[in-house]
Design an enzyme around this catalytic site. Structure first.
Site, PDB file in Angstrom:
ATOM      1  N   THR A   1       0.852  -1.199   0.000  1.00 44.65           N
ATOM      2  CA  THR A   1       0.000   0.000   0.000  1.00 44.65           C
ATOM      3  C   THR A   1       0.884   1.244   0.000  1.00 44.65           C
ATOM      4  O   THR A   1       2.078   1.167  -0.295  1.00 44.65           O
ATOM      5  CB  THR A   1      -1.002  -0.042   1.176  1.00 44.65           C
ATOM      6  N   ASN A   2       0.309   2.405   0.281  1.00 43.96           N
ATOM      7  CA  ASN A   2       1.090   3.647   0.278  1.00 43.96           C
ATOM      8  C   ASN A   2       0.606   4.541   1.408  1.00 43.96           C
ATOM      9  O   ASN A   2      -0.282   4.156   2.175  1.00 43.96           O
ATOM     10  CB  ASN A   2       0.958   4.334  -1.090  1.00 43.96           C
ATOM     11  N   ARG A   3       1.165   5.732   1.520  1.00 46.87           N
ATOM     12  CA  ARG A   3       0.927   6.553   2.714  1.00 46.87           C
ATOM     13  C   ARG A   3      -0.315   7.440   2.618  1.00 46.87           C
ATOM     14  O   ARG A   3      -0.549   8.266   3.504  1.00 46.87           O
ATOM     15  CB  ARG A   3       2.150   7.438   2.969  1.00 46.87           C
TER      16      ARG A   3
END
Ligand code: C5P
Length: 398
Positions: A211-213
């Site tokens: 995933t990402n931030r």
């Protein structure tokens, strides 16, 4: 564009429930949003909270009696009803709901409600058995039929110590309902706007993912701002920690492929698509059925495949398409290339290298880039205000 609550006259009716303490927070939030708040306390509410609490928060007279010689209600008993832009009853007890449903007007609050033409929000708070009682159910149904907006109640721990449905919803949600009702005839009314938010999760196995931030805050702010201008909003949300906004239809998804399907469905009837989501560019070629063991080797290579470009694949001449670009270098140049490849009406570029903009924070500093190369550098603003700036430009494309 200011919040639709700003400069509005709001009557806050507080009735006798332990949830009265939350009404003080609500009064404070309404005042901070620029409303003029006239509080009405029922006799039972005064057993839980004092006039002084609300006088201190609102800096205005607090009404408790129709006959007080110091109050203008003794001269004109429907003065509050006539001046109100919105009435909020929070908390609303079973008793007050029953009185309103039956047209009783034996105190300031019920008289004001009977005499007003303003929209009314009722936020019930009571024991679960009282809320489930057929008498209350019938009264609530009557009020819904008459156009009252019933906000809640929520499930959870009740003052009795039992769990059930009867908790007053949180002031944040009541603020959302107030913004929605006050903004319903706004400049985006009649338009359907689809917004994506959050960072997609691409599963590796049942417990791990890529995933990402992205926090989802920018997308949620756009959805709320569009709702507050009267739009019908569909939010397609990747996993995040944000509360579901009232009055917005939310489809929760996990992966980019799920998001693509949901957005294609929602865009069939939409006027605009605003892609604030951080869609993972890559996903694991296959999702393992069971958790990968770590003791096999010191190295593990994951094969990744490219995800479909969602916004590029949505093609409808009547749909305004807005993209986001989170760039750490060559912000403007890279954004211009994306406008062309994704066929966007404009792109909102975030500088993710600054601490006060981009991921997780409540403020953002964006540059809006148009297809003809024009750029607009906007100052640091709250994400809600950035959302309105984006919607102003969406609206001018309709
Ligand atoms: O190419 P890049 O990921 O920087 O583009 C960002 C914009 O494109 C964002 O609006 C994002 O939501 C959208 N996007 C998409 N599908 C992808 C990747 C990005 O719609 N697979």
């Amino acid at each position: 564009m200011p919040s639709p609550i700003q400069n509005k006259r709001i009557v806050l009716g507080v009735t006798g429930s332990i949830a009265c303490y939350k009404a003080a927070d609500l009064a404070s939030k309404l005042v901070q949003s620029g409303a003029l708040v006239d509080t009405v306390l029922t006799e039972a509410a005064r057993e839980f909270v004092s006039e002084l609490t609300f006088k201190s928060l609102t800096h205005r007279e607090v009404h408790t009696s129709l006959y007080s010689p110091n109050s203008n209600l003794s001269i004109n008993h429907v003065a509050l009803a006539e001046s109100a832009d919105l009435i909020i009853v929070a908390p609303a007890t079973a008793n007050t709901i029953a009185k309103i449903a039956n047209g009783i007007s034996d105190d300031v609050l019920t008289t004001t409600i009977l005499a007003t033409t303003a929209p009314i929000i009722i936020a019930p708070a009571m024991d679960a058995n009282m809320f489930d009682n057929p008498a209350t159910e019938a009264n609530v149904t009557t009020l819904i039929g008459r156009g009252f907006f019933i906000a809640g109640p929520a499930e959870g721990r009740l003052a009795s110590g039992l769990m059930g449905k009867g908790r007053m919803i949180e002031p944040f949600d009541i603020m959302g309902a107030a913004s929605m009702l006050l903004g319903k005839d706004g400049d985006l009314s009649g338009k359907k706007i689809v917004v994506s938010a959050g960072g997609t999760e691409e599963a590796i196995d049942p417990v791990r993912n890529i995933t990402n931030r992205s926090s989802g805050k920018m997308g949620y702010a756009i959805a709320e701002a569009a709702r507050d201008r009267g739009a019908m909003v569909s939010l397609v949300a990747a996993p995040n920690h944000l509360a579901k906004p009232i009055g917005i239809s939310v489809t929760n998804i996990q992966s980019a492929e799920d998001m693509k399907k949901a957005i294609e469905d929602e865009c069939l009837e939409a006027d605009a698509l605003i892609m604030a989501a951080a869609v993972a560019d890559w996903r694991p070629l296959e999702k393992l059925d069971s958790k990968a063991k770590k003791d096999k080797s010191d190295h593990w290579s994951l094969e990744l495949v490219k995800n479909p470009d969602i916004v590029a694949g949505i093609n409808s001449s009547k749909l305004i398409k807005v993209g986001f670009a989170a760039e750490s270098e060559n912000l403007v140049e890279n954004s211009k290339t994306k406008i062309e490849s994704k066929n966007l009406d404009f792109i909102v570029a975030n500088d993710i290298t600054a601490a006060d903009s981009g991921f997780s924070v409540d403020t953002n500093r964006v540059t809006i880039i148009h297809p003809d190369g024009t750029t607009e550098v906007l100052p640091l603003m709250s994400k809600y205000d950035v959302a309105h700036s984006i919607l102003d430009r969406v609206k001018s494309g309709f």
